[in-house]
Scaffold this active site. Structure first.
Site, PDB file in Angstrom:
ATOM      1  N   HIS A 192      23.564 -37.239  -7.472  1.00 39.11           N
ATOM      2  CA  HIS A 192      24.087 -37.454  -8.819  1.00 39.11           C
ATOM      3  C   HIS A 192      23.881 -36.208  -9.677  1.00 39.11           C
ATOM      4  O   HIS A 192      22.757 -35.840  -9.995  1.00 39.11           O
ATOM      5  CB  HIS A 192      23.342 -38.656  -9.424  1.00 39.11           C
ATOM      6  CG  HIS A 192      23.785 -39.028 -10.800  1.00 39.11           C
ATOM      7  ND1 HIS A 192      22.971 -38.903 -11.900  1.00 39.11           N
ATOM      8  CD2 HIS A 192      24.958 -39.542 -11.243  1.00 39.11           C
ATOM      9  CE1 HIS A 192      23.611 -39.331 -12.972  1.00 39.11           C
ATOM     10  NE2 HIS A 192      24.816 -39.728 -12.596  1.00 39.11           N
ATOM     11  N   HIS A 223      28.588 -32.948 -17.715  1.00 41.29           N
ATOM     12  CA  HIS A 223      28.638 -34.407 -17.870  1.00 41.29           C
ATOM     13  C   HIS A 223      29.215 -34.853 -19.201  1.00 41.29           C
ATOM     14  O   HIS A 223      30.021 -35.777 -19.260  1.00 41.29           O
ATOM     15  CB  HIS A 223      27.239 -35.023 -17.708  1.00 41.29           C
ATOM     16  CG  HIS A 223      27.249 -36.502 -17.932  1.00 41.29           C
ATOM     17  ND1 HIS A 223      27.004 -37.082 -19.166  1.00 41.29           N
ATOM     18  CD2 HIS A 223      27.526 -37.524 -17.097  1.00 41.29           C
ATOM     19  CE1 HIS A 223      27.117 -38.385 -19.065  1.00 41.29           C
ATOM     20  NE2 HIS A 223      27.438 -38.691 -17.824  1.00 41.29           N
TER      21      HIS A 223
HETATM   22  O1  G3P Z   1      29.815 -41.423 -11.825  1.00 41.01           O
HETATM   23  C1  G3P Z   1      28.763 -42.233 -11.440  1.00 41.01           C
HETATM   24  C2  G3P Z   1      27.740 -42.117 -12.485  1.00 41.01           C
HETATM   25  O2  G3P Z   1      27.488 -40.745 -12.607  1.00 41.01           O
HETATM   26  C3  G3P Z   1      28.295 -42.680 -13.756  1.00 41.01           C
HETATM   27  O3  G3P Z   1      27.580 -42.392 -14.826  1.00 41.01           O
HETATM   28  O4  G3P Z   1      27.445 -41.308 -16.987  1.00 41.01           O
HETATM   29  O5  G3P Z   1      26.213 -40.369 -15.035  1.00 41.01           O
HETATM   30  O6  G3P Z   1      28.673 -40.124 -15.207  1.00 41.01           O
HETATM   31  P1  G3P Z   1      27.488 -40.976 -15.536  1.00 41.01           P
HETATM   32 CA    CA Z   2      29.473 -39.321 -13.149  1.00 40.79          CA
END
Ligand code: G3P
Ligand code: CA
Length: 320
Positions: free
Chosen positions: A14, A56
């Protein structure tokens, strides 16, 4: 070096190995690759001069020194939006660990926030890095790309989804057999990718909470049978928030919500987000404990995690 695993459980780094290095840096992507992640995630937004960068938020405030370098360039809401800057300007910024509005680290104990060696990568640079590492290591790590807020970009006069699909195709990612997954919280933008841009990539519909954000998509509806049927008509999977798959706070702690089973009945993959070793419910405490609990549920197909090494260690210890 970890061997690439072809097991059934997909480990998605992530924002890179973001538990160890600042999110969305090339260093973090390289570390996630070395750890053995199956996919590395990129959130992407557009600059003023139409470059896709890996970031992000729509704005640069929380992870860069933009407020020091470009004072006065913020919008009325106080944010410094990436779309108001050219790539050449963004390249001058220093990336650091995510900070809260009050200046404290969002995740105390992670990489020191005052370090200044990192820069904002373009999507082109990050894919080149991953493909280069794939070649030099003989592994085949995929990219898992989320165009951020396509509807907002559209209001700003930019077609973020089209730019993303085009760039992925340029790097050889065109259909479901390729190691790229396209994800979005925006149902209409994913349909646009499939039906109007004619993308044959694997598509994953993210599901959030309606109360989190202003969104063109009704997430409560998406979790219903009708919503899942609508997703299954064009997409390949869902990416729900982890507590939408298993109760992590209520009286039914540890029990399935039924979402994974319902999605599987529709033939949809389920990649839940986000497993963080330093942000787990107190009852769990460690990634190993969290994975034990998840293993007792109807099987997720994968998980987004800030700590891919710990998830992989668990999976390998169980013979995955
Ligand atoms: O894309 C999966 C997860 O990353 C969603 O949350 O806010 O971290 O992009 P975010
Ligand atoms: Ca994401």
């Amino acid at each position: 070096m970890p061997t690439h695993r072809t097991g059934e459980f997909t480990v998605i780094a992530h924002r890179g190995a973001s538990g160890y290095l600042p999110e969305h840096t090339l260093a973090g992507a390289a570390m996630a690759h070395e750890m053995g992640a199956d996919y590395i995630e990129q959130d992407v937004v557009l600059t003023r001069d139409d470059e896709l960068i890996v970031l992000h938020d729509l704005y640069l405030d929380a992870v860069t020194d933009v407020a020091d370098r470009f004072r006065g360039r913020q919008r009325d809401d106080g944010h410094y939006y990436a779309i108001d800057f050219d790539l050449a300007e963004i390249r001058t910024l220093r990336v650091h660990e995510r900070l809260k509005v009050n200046g404290d680290p969002a995740f105390p104990g992670r990489f020191p926030p005052d370090t200044t060696v990192f820069r904002v990568p373009t999507l082109r640079e990050e894919i080149a890095l991953i493909q280069g590492l794939n070649r030099s290591t003989g592994r085949d790590v995929g990219v898992y790309v989320e165009p951020k807020s396509p509807a907002w970009h559209s209001r700003e006069g930019k077609d973020l989804m089209a730019e993303t699909v085009l760039l992925l195709a340029e790097f050889g990612y065109r259909d479901r057999g390729d190691r790229a997954i396209l994800q979005s919280f925006d149902l209409e933008s994913l349909k646009y990718a499939r039906h109007e841009l004619n993308s044959d990539l694997t598509l994953v519909q993210l599901i959030g909470e309606n109360r989190w954000r202003e969104s063109p998509t009704d997430f409560d509806y998406l979790r219903t049978e009708a919503g899942l049927a609508e997703i299954a008509a064009f997409a390949d999977g869902i990416g729900p928030w982890l507590p939408q798959t298993v109760d992590l706070s209520g009286v039914n702690f540890g029990k399935t919500t039924g979402l994974v089973e319902a999605a599987h009945r529709r033939g949809l993959l389920v990649h839940a987000y986000t497993l963080r070793a330093d942000q787990l419910p107190a009852e769990l405490g460690t990634i190993e404990a969290a994975m034990e609990l998840l293993a007792a549920q109807p099987r997720l197909d994968g998980v987004f995690t800030d700590h891919p090494d710990q998830v992989i260690h668990y999976l390998e210890s169980k013979g995955y």
